[in-house]
Design a protein around this motif. Structure first.
Motif, PDB file in Angstrom:
ATOM      1  N   CYS A  87       0.857  -1.187   0.000  1.00 15.45           N
ATOM      2  CA  CYS A  87       0.000   0.000   0.000  1.00 15.45           C
ATOM      3  C   CYS A  87       0.893   1.236   0.000  1.00 15.45           C
ATOM      4  CB  CYS A  87      -0.948   0.001   1.203  1.00 15.45           C
ATOM      5  SG  CYS A  87      -0.125   0.271   2.773  1.00 15.45           S
ATOM      6  N   ASP A  88       0.257   2.377  -0.207  1.00 20.97           N
ATOM      7  CA  ASP A  88       1.000   3.639  -0.172  1.00 20.97           C
ATOM      8  C   ASP A  88       0.869   4.332   1.173  1.00 20.97           C
ATOM      9  OD1 ASP A  88       1.881   3.610  -2.984  1.00 20.97           O
ATOM     10  OD2 ASP A  88      -0.265   3.729  -3.389  1.00 20.97           O
ATOM     11  N   PHE A  89      -0.296   4.172   1.806  1.00 25.66           N
ATOM     12  CA  PHE A  89      -0.557   4.784   3.113  1.00 25.66           C
ATOM     13  C   PHE A  89      -1.342   3.822   3.992  1.00 25.66           C
ATOM     14  CE2 PHE A  89      -0.180   8.438   0.302  1.00 25.66           C
ATOM     15  CZ  PHE A  89       0.628   9.293   1.024  1.00 25.66           C
ATOM     16  N   PHE A  90      -1.080   3.907   5.289  1.00 28.64           N
ATOM     17  CA  PHE A  90      -1.889   3.227   6.287  1.00 28.64           C
ATOM     18  C   PHE A  90      -2.791   4.271   6.939  1.00 28.64           C
ATOM     19  CE2 PHE A  90       1.852   0.492   6.168  1.00 28.64           C
ATOM     20  CZ  PHE A  90       1.265  -0.762   6.081  1.00 28.64           C
ATOM     21  N   LEU A  91      -4.049   3.946   7.120  1.00 31.20           N
ATOM     22  CA  LEU A  91      -4.985   4.794   7.849  1.00 31.20           C
ATOM     23  C   LEU A  91      -5.245   4.120   9.184  1.00 31.20           C
ATOM     24  CD1 LEU A  91      -7.570   5.494   5.004  1.00 31.20           C
ATOM     25  CD2 LEU A  91      -5.528   6.812   5.581  1.00 31.20           C
ATOM     26  N   CYS A  92      -4.657   4.626  10.256  1.00 33.30           N
ATOM     27  CA  CYS A  92      -4.793   4.028  11.587  1.00 33.30           C
ATOM     28  C   CYS A  92      -5.898   4.752  12.343  1.00 33.30           C
ATOM     29  CB  CYS A  92      -3.481   4.110  12.351  1.00 33.30           C
ATOM     30  SG  CYS A  92      -2.144   3.191  11.563  1.00 33.30           S
ATOM     31  N   VAL A  93      -7.005   4.032  12.584  1.00 33.88           N
ATOM     32  CA  VAL A  93      -8.199   4.625  13.199  1.00 33.88           C
ATOM     33  C   VAL A  93      -8.366   4.067  14.609  1.00 33.88           C
ATOM     34  CG1 VAL A  93     -10.681   4.974  12.978  1.00 33.88           C
ATOM     35  CG2 VAL A  93      -9.274   4.718  10.922  1.00 33.88           C
ATOM     36  N   PRO A  94      -8.172   4.901  15.642  1.00 38.04           N
ATOM     37  CA  PRO A  94      -8.408   4.439  17.011  1.00 38.04           C
ATOM     38  C   PRO A  94      -9.896   4.506  17.346  1.00 38.04           C
ATOM     39  CG  PRO A  94      -7.480   6.652  17.042  1.00 38.04           C
ATOM     40  CD  PRO A  94      -7.573   6.228  15.598  1.00 38.04           C
ATOM     41  N   LEU A  95     -10.473   3.382  17.757  1.00 34.53           N
ATOM     42  CA  LEU A  95     -11.884   3.312  18.145  1.00 34.53           C
ATOM     43  C   LEU A  95     -11.984   3.168  19.656  1.00 34.53           C
ATOM     44  CD1 LEU A  95     -13.272   0.851  15.459  1.00 34.53           C
ATOM     45  CD2 LEU A  95     -13.395   3.334  15.440  1.00 34.53           C
ATOM     46  N   GLY A  96     -13.209   3.276  20.173  1.00 33.97           N
ATOM     47  CA  GLY A  96     -13.430   3.049  21.597  1.00 33.97           C
ATOM     48  C   GLY A  96     -13.127   4.235  22.465  1.00 33.97           C
ATOM     49  N   THR A  97     -13.224   5.422  21.897  1.00 37.27           N
ATOM     50  CA  THR A  97     -12.994   6.638  22.684  1.00 37.27           C
ATOM     51  C   THR A  97     -14.290   7.148  23.303  1.00 37.27           C
ATOM     52  OG1 THR A  97     -13.258   8.024  20.722  1.00 37.27           O
ATOM     53  CG2 THR A  97     -11.014   7.336  21.290  1.00 37.27           C
ATOM     54  N   GLY A  98     -15.390   6.444  23.075  1.00 39.79           N
ATOM     55  CA  GLY A  98     -16.678   6.867  23.616  1.00 39.79           C
ATOM     56  C   GLY A  98     -17.463   7.754  22.674  1.00 39.79           C
ATOM     57  N   LYS A  99     -16.893   8.052  21.516  1.00 36.51           N
ATOM     58  CA  LYS A  99     -17.561   8.880  20.516  1.00 36.51           C
ATOM     59  C   LYS A  99     -17.280   8.298  19.139  1.00 36.51           C
ATOM     60  CE  LYS A  99     -13.588  11.884  20.604  1.00 36.51           C
ATOM     61  NZ  LYS A  99     -12.995  13.144  20.870  1.00 36.51           N
ATOM     62  N   PRO A 100     -18.044   8.691  18.124  1.00 33.78           N
ATOM     63  CA  PRO A 100     -17.749   8.184  16.771  1.00 33.78           C
ATOM     64  C   PRO A 100     -16.337   8.560  16.352  1.00 33.78           C
ATOM     65  CG  PRO A 100     -19.854   9.337  16.813  1.00 33.78           C
ATOM     66  CD  PRO A 100     -19.198   9.565  18.152  1.00 33.78           C
ATOM     67  N   PRO A 101     -15.721   7.760  15.488  1.00 37.75           N
ATOM     68  CA  PRO A 101     -14.339   8.065  15.090  1.00 37.75           C
ATOM     69  C   PRO A 101     -14.247   9.412  14.382  1.00 37.75           C
ATOM     70  CG  PRO A 101     -15.238   6.305  13.734  1.00 37.75           C
ATOM     71  CD  PRO A 101     -16.235   6.578  14.810  1.00 37.75           C
ATOM     72  N   SER A 102     -13.359  10.238  14.862  1.00 40.76           N
ATOM     73  CA  SER A 102     -13.116  11.541  14.244  1.00 40.76           C
ATOM     74  C   SER A 102     -12.007  11.394  13.217  1.00 40.76           C
ATOM     75  CB  SER A 102     -12.711  12.557  15.315  1.00 40.76           C
ATOM     76  OG  SER A 102     -12.217  13.726  14.710  1.00 40.76           O
ATOM     77  N   MET A 103     -12.204  11.962  12.054  1.00 37.80           N
ATOM     78  CA  MET A 103     -11.189  11.861  11.015  1.00 37.80           C
ATOM     79  C   MET A 103      -9.951  12.683  11.376  1.00 37.80           C
ATOM     80  SD  MET A 103     -12.220   9.663   8.823  1.00 37.80           S
ATOM     81  CE  MET A 103     -12.806   8.773  10.243  1.00 37.80           C
ATOM     82  N   GLU A 104     -10.063  13.580  12.351  1.00 40.29           N
ATOM     83  CA  GLU A 104      -8.899  14.332  12.820  1.00 40.29           C
ATOM     84  C   GLU A 104      -7.970  13.454  13.652  1.00 40.29           C
ATOM     85  OE1 GLU A 104     -10.114  17.847  14.851  1.00 40.29           O
ATOM     86  OE2 GLU A 104     -11.152  18.649  13.107  1.00 40.29           O
ATOM     87  N   ASP A 105      -8.508  12.382  14.215  1.00 37.09           N
ATOM     88  CA  ASP A 105      -7.710  11.489  15.056  1.00 37.09           C
ATOM     89  C   ASP A 105      -7.074  10.345  14.280  1.00 37.09           C
ATOM     90  OD1 ASP A 105      -8.323  12.983  17.306  1.00 37.09           O
ATOM     91  OD2 ASP A 105     -10.112  11.796  17.755  1.00 37.09           O
ATOM     92  N   VAL A 106      -7.303  10.296  12.980  1.00 40.15           N
ATOM     93  CA  VAL A 106      -6.744   9.230  12.144  1.00 40.15           C
ATOM     94  C   VAL A 106      -5.295   9.576  11.803  1.00 40.15           C
ATOM     95  CG1 VAL A 106      -6.923   8.058   9.912  1.00 40.15           C
ATOM     96  CG2 VAL A 106      -8.994   8.617  11.204  1.00 40.15           C
ATOM     97  N   TYR A 107      -4.438   8.576  11.887  1.00 43.77           N
ATOM     98  CA  TYR A 107      -3.031   8.739  11.516  1.00 43.77           C
ATOM     99  C   TYR A 107      -2.869   8.218  10.092  1.00 43.77           C
ATOM    100  CZ  TYR A 107      -1.914   9.905  16.306  1.00 43.77           C
ATOM    101  OH  TYR A 107      -1.857  10.538  17.527  1.00 43.77           O
ATOM    102  N   VAL A 108      -2.475   9.102   9.190  1.00 46.28           N
ATOM    103  CA  VAL A 108      -2.265   8.763   7.781  1.00 46.28           C
ATOM    104  C   VAL A 108      -0.761   8.601   7.604  1.00 46.28           C
ATOM    105  CG1 VAL A 108      -2.643   9.471   5.399  1.00 46.28           C
ATOM    106  CG2 VAL A 108      -4.306  10.112   7.165  1.00 46.28           C
ATOM    107  N   ILE A 109      -0.309   7.358   7.679  1.00 41.72           N
ATOM    108  CA  ILE A 109       1.128   7.071   7.725  1.00 41.72           C
ATOM    109  C   ILE A 109       1.587   6.518   6.383  1.00 41.72           C
ATOM    110  CG2 ILE A 109       2.922   5.755   8.906  1.00 41.72           C
ATOM    111  CD1 ILE A 109       0.989   5.601  11.319  1.00 41.72           C
ATOM    112  N   PRO A 110       2.551   7.177   5.724  1.00 41.33           N
ATOM    113  CA  PRO A 110       3.060   6.651   4.452  1.00 41.33           C
ATOM    114  C   PRO A 110       3.894   5.392   4.673  1.00 41.33           C
ATOM    115  CG  PRO A 110       4.240   8.649   5.076  1.00 41.33           C
ATOM    116  CD  PRO A 110       3.173   8.451   6.090  1.00 41.33           C
ATOM    117  N   TRP A 111       3.883   4.538   3.674  1.00 40.85           N
ATOM    118  CA  TRP A 111       4.655   3.291   3.745  1.00 40.85           C
ATOM    119  C   TRP A 111       6.119   3.588   4.048  1.00 40.85           C
ATOM    120  CZ3 TRP A 111       3.508  -1.883   3.499  1.00 40.85           C
ATOM    121  CH2 TRP A 111       4.601  -2.731   3.386  1.00 40.85           C
TER     122      TRP A 111
END
Length: 156
Positions: A87-111
């Protein structure tokens, strides 16, 4: 909820967010190691995690202190091997914060930034300041990569 269902939880929100950035998103077939293609040029692999808890005990002289640490663990490997670039990027989405996943909290990590098998994201009072901190809410990297690849294909 099983692992495939957990993995699929943020997919609609991620697709909607990428489309608001003006990108065309297509889900990859289940046999691929990545989850989305953007503009047919950039491959994105979704990584989703709920926090896990680890207990620590520390003895200082006669006192015993006990701590429970919560953290998210994102795997980049398959059975212990990262292997060739899939892949070119990993999208790391942390869940379980008590609220819907915010796209601001996603880590967009290049390979190219991956040096190990996992990404450990601890929960803390202060924001995460580790090696991947600069990739938090890094959606613009995807847009820039798409543009660069479109220009390269036009020039060729």
């Amino acid at each position: 909820m099983d692992r495939p269902a957990i993995h699929d939880l943020p997919k609609p929100v991620v697709i909607q967010h990428l489309e608001t950035l003006g990108l065309t998103v297509k889900e990859a077939s289940p046999m691929q190691r990545y989850d989305f293609t953007v503009q047919g040029r950039v491959r994105l692999a979704l990584r989703v995690a709920f926090p896990s808890s680890s207990r620590r005990r520390v003895r200082v002289k006669r006192r015993l202190y006990q701590y429970v640490y919560r953290a998210w663990n994102f795997n980049f490997h398959h059975r212990g091997v990262v292997g060739a670039q899939y892949c070119d990027f990993f999208l790391c989405v942390p869940l379980g914060t008590g609220k819907p996943p915010s796209m601001e909290d996603v880590y967009v990590i290049p390979w190219s930034a991956i040096t190990g098998k996992t990404f450990y994201l601890p929960e803390a009072r202060r924001p995460y300041r580790g090696r991947f901190a600069r990739y938090r809410n890094g959606w613009q990297q995807i847009v820039e990569t798409v543009r660069a690849r479109e220009l390269a294909s036009r020039a060729a």
